[in-house]
Design a protein around this motif. Structure first.
Motif, mmCIF file in Angstrom:
data_model
loop_
_atom_site.group_PDB
_atom_site.id
_atom_site.type_symbol
_atom_site.label_atom_id
_atom_site.label_comp_id
_atom_site.label_asym_id
_atom_site.label_seq_id
_atom_site.Cartn_x
_atom_site.Cartn_y
_atom_site.Cartn_z
ATOM 1 N N MET A 18 0.740 -1.183 0.085
ATOM 2 C CA MET A 18 -0.204 -0.020 -0.094
ATOM 3 C C MET A 18 0.744 1.234 -0.009
ATOM 4 S SD MET A 18 -3.265 -0.165 -0.358
ATOM 5 C CE MET A 18 -3.761 1.299 0.246
ATOM 6 N N ALA A 19 1.972 1.200 0.601
ATOM 7 C CA ALA A 19 2.940 2.432 0.570
ATOM 8 C C ALA A 19 3.544 2.655 -0.667
ATOM 9 C CB ALA A 19 4.152 2.255 1.839
ATOM 10 N N GLN A 20 3.659 1.528 -1.412
ATOM 11 C CA GLN A 20 4.310 1.892 -2.721
ATOM 12 C C GLN A 20 3.003 2.477 -3.439
ATOM 13 O OE1 GLN A 20 5.445 -2.355 -3.085
ATOM 14 N NE2 GLN A 20 7.544 -1.431 -3.999
ATOM 15 N N THR A 21 1.921 2.136 -3.592
ATOM 16 C CA THR A 21 0.788 2.285 -4.289
ATOM 17 C C THR A 21 0.487 4.024 -4.008
ATOM 18 O OG1 THR A 21 -0.134 0.004 -4.059
ATOM 19 C CG2 THR A 21 -1.882 2.094 -4.834
ATOM 20 N N ARG A 22 0.520 4.324 -2.616
ATOM 21 C CA ARG A 22 0.244 5.464 -2.335
ATOM 22 C C ARG A 22 1.521 6.278 -2.696
ATOM 23 N NH1 ARG A 22 -0.883 3.275 2.627
ATOM 24 N NH2 ARG A 22 -2.818 3.086 3.395
ATOM 25 N N LEU A 24 3.140 6.082 -5.728
ATOM 26 C CA LEU A 24 2.874 6.175 -6.933
ATOM 27 C C LEU A 24 1.566 7.316 -7.255
ATOM 28 C CD1 LEU A 24 2.704 2.571 -8.415
ATOM 29 C CD2 LEU A 24 4.466 4.218 -8.830
ATOM 30 N N VAL A 25 0.737 7.231 -6.464
ATOM 31 C CA VAL A 25 -0.393 8.252 -6.646
ATOM 32 C C VAL A 25 0.131 9.648 -6.216
ATOM 33 C CG1 VAL A 25 -2.583 9.131 -5.718
ATOM 34 C CG2 VAL A 25 -2.169 6.495 -6.280
ATOM 35 N N ARG A 26 0.872 9.848 -5.031
ATOM 36 C CA ARG A 26 1.269 10.996 -4.613
ATOM 37 C C ARG A 26 2.269 11.822 -5.806
ATOM 38 N NH1 ARG A 26 2.833 8.746 0.446
ATOM 39 N NH2 ARG A 26 1.068 8.587 1.638
ATOM 40 N N SER A 27 3.003 10.901 -6.405
ATOM 41 C CA SER A 27 4.024 11.348 -7.363
ATOM 42 C C SER A 27 3.278 11.835 -8.551
ATOM 43 C CB SER A 27 5.077 10.356 -7.697
ATOM 44 O OG SER A 27 4.487 9.334 -8.356
ATOM 45 N N GLY A 28 2.229 11.218 -8.880
ATOM 46 C CA GLY A 28 1.491 11.608 -9.934
ATOM 47 C C GLY A 28 1.784 10.419 -11.143
ATOM 48 N N GLU A 29 2.758 9.646 -10.779
ATOM 49 C CA GLU A 29 3.129 8.516 -11.537
ATOM 50 C C GLU A 29 1.811 7.764 -12.380
ATOM 51 O OE1 GLU A 29 6.262 4.923 -12.131
ATOM 52 O OE2 GLU A 29 6.458 6.543 -10.609
ATOM 53 N N LEU A 30 1.001 7.424 -11.078
ATOM 54 C CA LEU A 30 -0.408 6.612 -11.555
ATOM 55 C C LEU A 30 -1.502 7.674 -11.084
ATOM 56 C CD1 LEU A 30 -1.616 3.998 -12.220
ATOM 57 C CD2 LEU A 30 -1.655 3.708 -9.518
ATOM 58 N N PRO A 31 -2.089 8.211 -12.231
ATOM 59 C CA PRO A 31 -3.239 9.119 -12.105
ATOM 60 C C PRO A 31 -4.324 8.531 -11.244
ATOM 61 C CG PRO A 31 -2.639 8.934 -14.430
ATOM 62 C CD PRO A 31 -1.717 7.733 -13.600
#
Length: 76
Positions: A18-22, A24-31
């Motif tokens: 979940m930390a990796q997922t968050r 990715l979202v925070r960085s904008g890499e994953l919209p």
């Protein structure tokens, strides 16, 4: 298949934490979009599929670059 996925769904599908997922979202890499006042994040299935496809393209480019580097080294 639902149109929108929770971050938990995304983490399970990518088999990451979940930390990796968050991250990715925070960085904008994953919209992703935030729904409601409680900060519920959702990732559209199409965006996740595009993200995965982009990773394959990036990996292919890295592989080709390594192959070219090895070829140049062997030819020198």
């Amino acid at each position: 298949m639902p149109r929108f996925l929770t971050l938990t769904d995304v983490a399970e599908e990518l088999q990451i934490s979940m930390a990796q997922t968050r991250a990715l979202v925070r960085s904008g890499e994953l919209p992703a979009i935030q729904i409601g006042g409680r900060g519920q994040w959702r990732v559209e299935q199409v965006k996740l599929d595009e993200y995965i496809a982009d990773l394959y393209v990036q990996q292919a480019a890295k592989t080709e670059a390594r192959k070219a580097s090895v070829s140049q080294t062997e030819g020198a």
